[in-house]
Scaffold this motif. Structure first.
Motif, PDB file in Angstrom:
ATOM      1  N   PRO A 168       0.803  -1.235   0.000  1.00 35.10           N
ATOM      2  CA  PRO A 168       0.000   0.000   0.000  1.00 35.10           C
ATOM      3  C   PRO A 168       0.833   1.281   0.000  1.00 35.10           C
ATOM      4  O   PRO A 168       0.585   2.198   0.787  1.00 35.10           O
ATOM      5  CB  PRO A 168      -0.787  -0.137   1.310  1.00 35.10           C
ATOM      6  N   PHE A 169       1.815   1.344  -0.878  1.00 37.26           N
ATOM      7  CA  PHE A 169       2.685   2.523  -0.929  1.00 37.26           C
ATOM      8  C   PHE A 169       2.897   2.956  -2.376  1.00 37.26           C
ATOM      9  O   PHE A 169       2.996   2.121  -3.281  1.00 37.26           O
ATOM     10  CB  PHE A 169       4.042   2.218  -0.295  1.00 37.26           C
ATOM     11  N   CYS A 170       2.982   4.265  -2.579  1.00 40.07           N
ATOM     12  CA  CYS A 170       3.287   4.835  -3.883  1.00 40.07           C
ATOM     13  C   CYS A 170       4.269   5.990  -3.704  1.00 40.07           C
ATOM     14  O   CYS A 170       4.387   6.547  -2.615  1.00 40.07           O
ATOM     15  CB  CYS A 170       2.026   5.369  -4.562  1.00 40.07           C
ATOM     16  N   GLU A 171       4.939   6.358  -4.799  1.00 36.66           N
ATOM     17  CA  GLU A 171       5.806   7.523  -4.743  1.00 36.66           C
ATOM     18  C   GLU A 171       4.984   8.804  -4.719  1.00 36.66           C
ATOM     19  O   GLU A 171       5.426   9.844  -4.240  1.00 36.66           O
ATOM     20  CB  GLU A 171       6.785   7.528  -5.926  1.00 36.66           C
ATOM     21  N   MET A 172       3.723   8.723  -5.234  1.00 39.63           N
ATOM     22  CA  MET A 172       2.806   9.860  -5.225  1.00 39.63           C
ATOM     23  C   MET A 172       1.401   9.304  -5.368  1.00 39.63           C
ATOM     24  O   MET A 172       1.214   8.149  -5.769  1.00 39.63           O
ATOM     25  CB  MET A 172       3.109  10.815  -6.392  1.00 39.63           C
ATOM     26  N   ARG A 173       0.412  10.112  -5.025  1.00 38.87           N
ATOM     27  CA  ARG A 173      -0.979   9.704  -5.240  1.00 38.87           C
ATOM     28  C   ARG A 173      -1.535  10.508  -6.414  1.00 38.87           C
ATOM     29  O   ARG A 173      -1.584  11.737  -6.372  1.00 38.87           O
ATOM     30  CB  ARG A 173      -1.834   9.944  -3.995  1.00 38.87           C
ATOM     31  N   CYS A 174      -1.967   9.792  -7.455  1.00 34.79           N
ATOM     32  CA  CYS A 174      -2.530  10.458  -8.625  1.00 34.79           C
ATOM     33  C   CYS A 174      -3.850  11.124  -8.252  1.00 34.79           C
ATOM     34  O   CYS A 174      -4.535  10.709  -7.303  1.00 34.79           O
ATOM     35  CB  CYS A 174      -2.746   9.456  -9.751  1.00 34.79           C
ATOM     36  N   GLY A 175      -4.231  12.112  -9.014  1.00 32.46           N
ATOM     37  CA  GLY A 175      -5.404  12.898  -8.690  1.00 32.46           C
ATOM     38  C   GLY A 175      -6.708  12.145  -8.761  1.00 32.46           C
ATOM     39  O   GLY A 175      -7.700  12.561  -8.165  1.00 32.46           O
ATOM     40  N   PHE A 176      -6.746  11.027  -9.478  1.00 35.77           N
ATOM     41  CA  PHE A 176      -7.970  10.250  -9.619  1.00 35.77           C
ATOM     42  C   PHE A 176      -8.006   9.047  -8.689  1.00 35.77           C
ATOM     43  O   PHE A 176      -8.994   8.321  -8.621  1.00 35.77           O
ATOM     44  CB  PHE A 176      -8.113   9.737 -11.066  1.00 35.77           C
ATOM     45  N   CYS A 177      -6.932   8.796  -7.948  1.00 33.55           N
ATOM     46  CA  CYS A 177      -6.754   7.524  -7.249  1.00 33.55           C
ATOM     47  C   CYS A 177      -7.541   7.458  -5.949  1.00 33.55           C
ATOM     48  O   CYS A 177      -7.430   8.342  -5.097  1.00 33.55           O
ATOM     49  CB  CYS A 177      -5.271   7.293  -6.959  1.00 33.55           C
ATOM     50  N   ASN A 178      -8.322   6.374  -5.783  1.00 33.80           N
ATOM     51  CA  ASN A 178      -8.964   6.105  -4.497  1.00 33.80           C
ATOM     52  C   ASN A 178      -8.570   4.735  -3.969  1.00 33.80           C
ATOM     53  O   ASN A 178      -9.280   4.124  -3.182  1.00 33.80           O
ATOM     54  CB  ASN A 178     -10.490   6.225  -4.595  1.00 33.80           C
ATOM     55  N   LEU A 179      -7.410   4.236  -4.414  1.00 33.68           N
ATOM     56  CA  LEU A 179      -6.912   2.968  -3.917  1.00 33.68           C
ATOM     57  C   LEU A 179      -6.388   3.131  -2.496  1.00 33.68           C
ATOM     58  O   LEU A 179      -6.084   4.239  -2.048  1.00 33.68           O
ATOM     59  CB  LEU A 179      -5.798   2.442  -4.824  1.00 33.68           C
ATOM     60  N   PHE A 180      -6.256   2.004  -1.813  1.00 33.79           N
ATOM     61  CA  PHE A 180      -5.722   2.041  -0.460  1.00 33.79           C
ATOM     62  C   PHE A 180      -4.207   2.104  -0.547  1.00 33.79           C
ATOM     63  O   PHE A 180      -3.536   1.086  -0.724  1.00 33.79           O
ATOM     64  CB  PHE A 180      -6.169   0.802   0.330  1.00 33.79           C
ATOM     65  N   THR A 181      -3.671   3.326  -0.455  1.00 29.74           N
ATOM     66  CA  THR A 181      -2.230   3.498  -0.596  1.00 29.74           C
ATOM     67  C   THR A 181      -1.799   4.787   0.086  1.00 29.74           C
ATOM     68  O   THR A 181      -2.573   5.732   0.207  1.00 29.74           O
ATOM     69  CB  THR A 181      -1.815   3.519  -2.084  1.00 29.74           C
ATOM     70  N   ALA A 182      -0.550   4.789   0.544  1.00 31.16           N
ATOM     71  CA  ALA A 182       0.047   5.973   1.167  1.00 31.16           C
ATOM     72  C   ALA A 182       1.229   6.417   0.321  1.00 31.16           C
ATOM     73  O   ALA A 182       2.058   5.596  -0.096  1.00 31.16           O
ATOM     74  CB  ALA A 182       0.499   5.652   2.593  1.00 31.16           C
ATOM     75  N   ALA A 183       1.329   7.714   0.070  1.00 30.96           N
ATOM     76  CA  ALA A 183       2.401   8.243  -0.775  1.00 30.96           C
ATOM     77  C   ALA A 183       3.624   8.598   0.065  1.00 30.96           C
ATOM     78  O   ALA A 183       3.514   9.095   1.185  1.00 30.96           O
ATOM     79  CB  ALA A 183       1.907   9.474  -1.525  1.00 30.96           C
ATOM     80  N   GLY A 184       4.802   8.302  -0.513  1.00 36.05           N
ATOM     81  CA  GLY A 184       6.060   8.711   0.075  1.00 36.05           C
ATOM     82  C   GLY A 184       6.319   8.220   1.486  1.00 36.05           C
ATOM     83  O   GLY A 184       6.662   9.022   2.365  1.00 36.05           O
ATOM     84  N   PRO A 185       6.182   6.930   1.761  1.00 34.41           N
ATOM     85  CA  PRO A 185       6.379   6.434   3.128  1.00 34.41           C
ATOM     86  C   PRO A 185       7.849   6.461   3.540  1.00 34.41           C
ATOM     87  O   PRO A 185       8.743   6.342   2.707  1.00 34.41           O
ATOM     88  CB  PRO A 185       5.874   4.990   3.045  1.00 34.41           C
ATOM     89  N   ARG A 186       8.098   6.601   4.842  1.00 38.80           N
ATOM     90  CA  ARG A 186       9.456   6.483   5.367  1.00 38.80           C
ATOM     91  C   ARG A 186       9.893   5.013   5.287  1.00 38.80           C
ATOM     92  O   ARG A 186       9.084   4.100   5.303  1.00 38.80           O
ATOM     93  CB  ARG A 186       9.523   6.946   6.824  1.00 38.80           C
ATOM     94  N   GLU A 187      11.192   4.801   5.258  1.00 34.69           N
ATOM     95  CA  GLU A 187      11.716   3.446   5.133  1.00 34.69           C
ATOM     96  C   GLU A 187      11.336   2.589   6.336  1.00 34.69           C
ATOM     97  O   GLU A 187      11.050   1.393   6.178  1.00 34.69           O
ATOM     98  CB  GLU A 187      13.244   3.481   4.972  1.00 34.69           C
ATOM     99  N   ASP A 188      11.311   3.162   7.532  1.00 36.11           N
ATOM    100  CA  ASP A 188      10.949   2.365   8.705  1.00 36.11           C
ATOM    101  C   ASP A 188       9.490   1.929   8.647  1.00 36.11           C
ATOM    102  O   ASP A 188       9.129   0.846   9.135  1.00 36.11           O
ATOM    103  CB  ASP A 188      11.233   3.145   9.995  1.00 36.11           C
ATOM    104  N   VAL A 189       8.630   2.732   8.021  1.00 33.97           N
ATOM    105  CA  VAL A 189       7.226   2.351   7.844  1.00 33.97           C
ATOM    106  C   VAL A 189       7.124   1.169   6.891  1.00 33.97           C
ATOM    107  O   VAL A 189       6.384   0.211   7.140  1.00 33.97           O
ATOM    108  CB  VAL A 189       6.399   3.550   7.329  1.00 33.97           C
TER     109      VAL A 189
END
Length: 438
Positions: free
Chosen positions: A54-75
């Protein structure tokens, strides 16, 4: 006027149905059943294994997927550790199991580094017992996160299908959906994927974006065909609550149907076969290999925060959210769970017999069609007697019945995103309408 006739008077883009019931119909289950009880009576000869990152480098403007953008490495590392604990507990509950498919999605799996990717495949192979070298394996990638080392890692683990979300080859169009993507980088990534020898390359494109025209839409399709993709998925733009586009105070389209038809006709003229409203398959695509998997009948084991699991009677997952704060909170709670805690199913939907029949019918109709004998063999009744409303599709030219099956016509296929929601049961519609977006 019937409900279908009323809906046909509006937009054909109501909702994308890729599973039934929709995740917004899920609710807390009390008391929470154990994994063992949920899977006790399930066939386990042809399961789908899905792992969610559930991680992405960014969240696109249309995206409603379960994802978090730009997570820290420890996360990310904390999440992978929790994923390992979940896999061990799930395997304990499942016991001897045979898998038919493996998919790694998200989010963006290739946000992980090479070691992280190997961790995910180690879980699939060594913990769950799903051998990627003997099964069809699909992984989602993005232009911003793929490099040669990651591609080599995926090929070494048996991945035979990669899916890349390009959306458009025009930078102005992807910028309009808050995706700062460079076409040169996209093309370089596609060259890398082709040179790696993946048997199946899928490219996702979106139609209906701001300022998009039929000319620019066809230009993106022609650009995609330069890489000879075995599959293409054409997605209509949806503007959903809490997304960047959903917060913009403006009315959205509707030129999507005209763009869909232009894209469909173009790909057919180029030798692609239409499999569903979204999916087009090339002549040179390899035959689907591996054990038979039918989503209407066979179960899915979802691992990870945001993944869904399907048995005949119970569908379940972690809780769902779109808002950044809520998503990160759910991921943090997941990452703190003990192995034992993954033995309970606390959030989902229980399908009674009527919902099981409806699910089989809807998923069949929107894919290859409702095979009447298969339905009869599974349920002991007739599909058209159980769902007399299907006759209305024939009346409006949206489906055609033969002695063997009921299948959508071209007019029906292009209205799949209307027909699916139209066929929702009243209880499921009520739950979805009562869902609180966060």
């Amino acid at each position: 006027m019937t409900r279908l006739e009323t809906m046909l008077g509006g937009s054909p883009y109501v909702a994308y149905l890729y599973g039934y019931p929709h995740k917004t119909a899920y609710r807390p289950l009390s008391p929470a059943p154990s994994l063992e009880s949920v899977w006790a009576r399930e066939r386990r000869e042809a399961l789908f294994l899905y792992l969610h990152i559930p991680f992405c480098e960014m969240r696109c403007g249309f995206c409603n997927l379960f994802t978090a953008a730009g997570p820290r490495e420890d996360v990310v590392q904390g999440y992978l550790q929790a994923l390992t604990r979940e896999a061990r507990r799930v395997k304990e509950a499942l016991g001897p199991t045979t898998f038919a498919r493996i998919a790694v999605g998200g989010g963006t799996p290739t946000l992980l580094d090479v070691a992280g990717l190997h961790t995910v495949f180690d879980l699939a192979e060594q913990v769950m017992g799903a051998d990627p070298h003997r099964l069809p394996v699909s992984v989602e990638v993005s232009p911003e996160t793929v490099d040669a080392a990651k591609v080599a890692a995926l090929r070494s683990r048996g991945v035979d299908r990669v899916s890349i979300g390009v959306q458009s080859f025009l930078e102005s169009e992807v910028a309009s959906v808050k995706r700062p993507q460079k076409t040169a980088q996209v093309e370089s990534t596609l060259d890398l994927l082709r040179s790696a020898g993946f048997p199946t390359l899928n490219i996702d494109l979106i139609y209906g974006m701001e300022a998009q025209t039929e000319e620019t839409w066809l230009a993106s399709l022609r650009a995609a065909l330069r890489f000879a993709p075995e599959e293409l998925y054409l997605y209509p733009l949806y503007v959903r609550p809490l997304t960047f586009l959903g917060k913009k105070a403006r009315a959205w389209d509707d030129q999507r149907l005209a763009l869909y038809r232009a894209g469909r006709d173009f790909l057919r003229s180029e030798g692609y076969t239409q499999v569903s409203m979204r999916m087009f398959r090339a002549r040179h695509a390899p035959a689907v290999d591996g054990p038979v998997y039918r989503c209407q009948e066979d179960g899915m084991v979802g691992l990870g925060c945001g993944a869904r699991s399907y048995t005949e009677r119970v569908h379940y997952s972690s809780e769902y959210a779109v808002g950044s704060r809520e998503v990160r909170s759910i991921i943090a709670s997941y990452s703190e769970r003990t192995e034992a805690s993954f033995g309970e199913v606390g959030y989902g939907f229980v399908l009674d017999e009527a919902e099981q029949r409806r699910r089989h019918m809807i998923l069949s109709l929107l894919a290859e069609g409702v095979e009447l004998a298969a339905y009869r063999q599974r349920f002991g009744t007739e599909a058209l007697a159980d769902f007399p409303e299907l006759a209305e599709l024939e009346t409006h030219g949206l489906a055609r019945r033969t002695p063997e099956a009921l299948r959508l016509t071209d007019a029906g296929v292009e209205r799949s995103d209307l027909i699916g929601p139209w066929l929702h049961s009243e209880p499921v519609r009520a739950l979805m309408e009562g869902y609180s977006w966060r």
